[in-house]
Write an enzyme that holds these catalytic residues in place. Structure first.
Site, PDB file in Angstrom:
ATOM      1  N   LYS A  35     116.856 101.889   9.696  1.00 39.62           N
ATOM      2  CA  LYS A  35     117.524 103.096  10.163  1.00 39.62           C
ATOM      3  C   LYS A  35     117.119 104.293   9.292  1.00 39.62           C
ATOM      4  CE  LYS A  35     121.612 102.280   7.275  1.00 39.62           C
ATOM      5  NZ  LYS A  35     123.055 102.004   7.249  1.00 39.62           N
ATOM      6  N   TYR A 262     115.979 132.040 -11.174  1.00 36.69           N
ATOM      7  CA  TYR A 262     117.189 132.738 -10.779  1.00 36.69           C
ATOM      8  C   TYR A 262     118.264 132.639 -11.858  1.00 36.69           C
ATOM      9  CZ  TYR A 262     115.263 132.946  -6.052  1.00 36.69           C
ATOM     10  OH  TYR A 262     114.471 133.206  -4.958  1.00 36.69           O
TER      11      TYR A 262
END
Length: 395
Positions: A35, A262
């Protein structure tokens, strides 16, 4: 040349499968859970590699995942674990996917679709024993029996449940779930429902409860080289098939005291080299799933980590590997570009950097390279708006 890519070692996956088989009860088989694109590794290539060495059964969550396996030549049993919709049934039945029944109202409608197609479909019953998600409860079994009796196009071939706490140290809840499963399957037998297969074990239960291997064990975590939790290490020998890599695309020397990224949370402590790699949180770098604390120790770790970050100390700062040496990420991870502090070690543009990228959060569009016997066997590229493209190599 890809700036960021993932290498998947198919030999490692096969080795993990063979190790599982060695510990498997002789009357049981391994159902490979592929999956979520085989937990990010690539369901098609993983499935093909496993089928080549004898794996006969696969499990997915969605119909579209099962159809993808069929499209690329997977011939074995494919069980769809999740609930399905009427819009999906025609393709699913045509592809001979086994569907899971989890609620009563779908039975008559699925039977009608099969009648229109003049086909039968093999189905499996999901029993709810304590996961709290999907499946039939004891109070519904009588009505389930009546509904199935009126649905001759549906053939019940399996019954299963899913454990909620199999990886935890306290085994009482798992034992209660297994007792409930035994009770429910016994009631099904009384009602005249006789599935061919029964299965309950996920990776954790497979290791801890060999007496519960039954007809199948559903294995995903172990196949991809992970133990289901702390305390399982050493019970089985695993190989990690996953390596994420990037390349240095910019490199320069900077003086002491240079701010990076940042909010300028990183400042160089000496003359150093800063390298840029084309990977960031859009690729999954630095992302992690949210886990509920498992006790006070886990809770305290989270508190300490967040308090340290508040005062400018980043305890969980990501690290990468360059030429066998661990180096730090300098500042915040960017969306698609990240700076690393490589010191004054010898390096150059184009050098490979191993990055800590979690399988289940890695961007599916990242280039995958599939290795076997140390060579690239195939590659997968996903472009914007285009389905997977596989390039096969022969030697």
């Amino acid at each position: 040349m890809a700036g960021t890519w993932i290498e998947v070692d198919l030999d490692a996956i096969v080795s993990n499968y063979q190790e599982i088989i060695k510990h498997l009860h002789p009357e049981s088989k391994c159902m490979a859970v592929v999956k979520a694109d085989a937990y990010g590794l690539g369901a098609v290539q993983v499935g093909l590699a496993l089928e080549r060495v004898g794996c006969e059964a696969f499990a997915v969550t969605k119909v579209e995942e099962g159809l993808m396996l069929r499209k690329h030549g997977i011939k074995g049993l494919i069980l769809v674990l999740g609930p399905t919709t009427q819009e999906e049934w025609t393709e699913a039945v045509g592809a001979q996917l086994q569907l899971t029944l989890t609620e009563l109202s779908s039975i008559a409608k699925l039977n009608e679709v099969c009648e229109d197609l003049n086909q039968h479909v093999s189905v499996q019953l999901k029993l709810e024993t304590g996961m709290g998600r999907t499946g039939f409860r004891l109070s519904e079994l009588d009505e389930l029996s009546r509904n199935l009796a009126s649905a001759p196009q549906l053939k019940v071939v399996g019954v299963y449940t899913h454990f909620a706490r199999a990886a935890q140290r306290d085994k009482r809840y798992t034992l209660e779930q297994y007792e409930q499963f035994t009770l429910l399957t016994a009631r099904l037998e009384e009602l005249g429902i006789h599935p061919v297969w029964k299965h309950v074990c996920n990776s954790a239960a497979f290791l801890d409860y060999p007496e519960w291997h039954l007809d199948f064990v559903r294995i995903g975590t172990l196949l991809i080289g992970h133990y289901p939790g702390q305390g399982f290490g050493g019970k089985i020998v695993l190989r990690d098939p996953w390596v994420a890599k990037s390349r240095i695309v910019h490199l320069r020397q900077v003086p002491k005291g240079t701010y990076v990224g940042y909010q300028s949370i990183y400042r160089t402590k000496s003359v150093t080299q800063l390298a840029v790699i084309p990977a960031g949180y859009a690729d999954g770098l630095g992302l992690a799933p949210h886990f509920v604390p498992q006790g006070w120790i886990d809770f305290l770790k989270i508190i300490i980590k967040n308090f340290a970050a508040l005062i400018g100390i980043f305890l969980s700062q990501e690290r990468v590997e360059l030429k066998g040496r661990t180096v730090r990420v300098a500042g915040k991870i960017g969306m698609q570009l990240t700076v690393i502090d490589v010191g004054m070690q010898d390096c150059a543009l184009g050098d490979e950097v191993r990055i800590p990228l979690r399988r289940t959060v890695a961007n599916p569009r990242i280039h995958r390279k599939y290795k076997q016997d140390g060579r690239i066997l195939s590659e997968r590229i996903i472009e914007e708006g285009v389905s997977s493209t596989y390039t096969e190599y022969s030697f």
